[in-house]
Enzyme design. Sequence first.
Site, PDB file in Angstrom:
ATOM      1  N   LYS A  90       0.920  -1.131  -0.077  1.00  0.00           N
ATOM      2  CA  LYS A  90      -0.050   0.042   0.235  1.00  0.00           C
ATOM      3  C   LYS A  90       0.882   1.260  -0.075  1.00  0.00           C
ATOM      4  CE  LYS A  90      -3.721  -2.535  -0.425  1.00  0.00           C
ATOM      5  NZ  LYS A  90      -4.729  -3.182   0.824  1.00  0.00           N
TER       6      LYS A  90
HETATM    7  C1  LIG Z   1      -5.488  -4.256   1.027  1.00  0.00           C
HETATM    8  C2  LIG Z   1      -6.997  -4.031   1.196  1.00  0.00           C
HETATM    9  C3  LIG Z   1      -7.870  -4.560   2.256  1.00  0.00           C
HETATM   10  C4  LIG Z   1      -7.046  -5.286   3.177  1.00  0.00           C
HETATM   11  O1  LIG Z   1      -6.146  -4.702   4.003  1.00  0.00           O
HETATM   12  P1  LIG Z   1      -5.348  -5.535   5.299  1.00  0.00           P
HETATM   13  O2  LIG Z   1      -4.382  -4.196   5.785  1.00  0.00           O
HETATM   14  O3  LIG Z   1      -4.261  -6.324   4.296  1.00  0.00           O
HETATM   15  O4  LIG Z   1      -6.009  -5.947   6.008  1.00  0.00           O
HETATM   16  C5  LIG Z   1      -9.010  -4.318   2.177  1.00  0.00           C
HETATM   17  N1  LIG Z   1      -9.606  -3.672   1.186  1.00  0.00           N
HETATM   18  C6  LIG Z   1      -8.973  -3.445  -0.005  1.00  0.00           C
HETATM   19  C7  LIG Z   1      -9.898  -2.645  -1.165  1.00  0.00           C
HETATM   20  C8  LIG Z   1      -7.649  -3.716  -0.047  1.00  0.00           C
HETATM   21  O5  LIG Z   1      -7.172  -3.366  -1.396  1.00  0.00           O
END
Ligand SMILES: *Cc1c(COP(=O)(O)O)cnc(C)c1O
Length: 382
Positions: free
Chosen positions: A181
């Site tokens: 991210k």
């Molecule tokens: C990455 C992602 C998540 C989950 O995030 P985590 O921190 O890995 O739990 C949830 N929603 C979307 C749209 C994502 O891309």
Amino acid sequence: MKVPFYTPYIGQEEIDEVTSAIQSNWLTKGQRTKKFEESFAVYVGSKHALGLNSCTAGLHLAQKVLGIGEGDQVITTPYTFAATVNTILHCGAEPVLVDIDPLTMNIDPREIEKAITPKTKAIIPVHFAGFPCEMDRIMDIARCHNVKVIEDAAHAVYTKYHDRLVGSIGDITCFSFYATKNLCTGEGGMITSDDEELMNELQVLSLHGMSKNAWNRYSDKGTWFYEIESPGYKYNMTDIQASLGIVQLGKLEEMQTLRKKVADQYQTFYSKVEQLQVPHDDPKHRHAWHLYPIRLKGDTLKIGRDEFIEKLKEAGIGTSVHFIPIPIHPFYKKLGYKITDYHHTLKAYEGVISLPLFPGLTEKQTEYVIQQVLNLVDQYKK
Ligand SMILES: *Cc1c(COP(=O)(O)O)cnc(C)c1O
């Protein structure tokens, strides 16, 4: 040339900060997490922030504190990662999926309105790829029907809706700091909200349901005594994660400038190509460019999406597909969801390819990706 789909943008600063966190002997939630929470709240312009071990944990807790459970419905998009929908199921509620706007690939507010019933308790918009959902309309619909808005802001750490940063708009916002991210702590997440009472409950629920005064355990004022108020979860952030987060937040502007530079170059070249549909942008808002999802216009090319990905792979270019829609996975199919009910989602999925986009992508690599994509289009256009 090799171009990976993604590499994290971690430097000596992060390594030094993590090292000093470890050397401090405070490995779990402590002062560094507190500092990260405070800086993050100030950054997004929300009153409170709570560090967690993932965005998924945040989505789960947000629904829990709103009392969402059996017999309730939560509206969200089929064009998302499984976590969004799984957390609704974890609460025992029913995910109601509504189709996307084909332009932005975000949930369509008109479809939300049609899907509201007396059982609807919340709406979870997902700011796909870092472009904001139509929050004014979504908030209006929510207020009108007395339902809550929980934003899945996993892609939207830098996103602005008009002049407001995501994290300061909905009732509760959940961010992800997963490795790929825009701001990363390896694994991690953050909840922001202006509602102090909700935030207090969230804090208690995120650490075993331990009474709030027990949180002094994490300081010199700590005692042995604590009380359990509810069967909570183990969702807290650690100071090792927070040390990464503090440094990453400090260089977010720099990382975003680099992301935007790549995205701008892609937009410039690809928007001239008839066979490609570039991601929607709008100067009224601010795109976080978490992803660069380009769409092949199927009827203009003699090559399918899967084969296009293979060709790019042969050229050394890593790509991905965001997302495999929820109704396509066998589990949700078994629950009765049908992809044919989501025409725009299916159409978007069939043509979409996420191209490499990360702060460390060099100019040479960016140019190479552009060249290879243009070559393939040229070679296979009808
Ligand atoms: C990455 C992602 C998540 C989950 O995030 P985590 O921190 O890995 O739990 C949830 N929603 C979307 C749209 C994502 O891309």
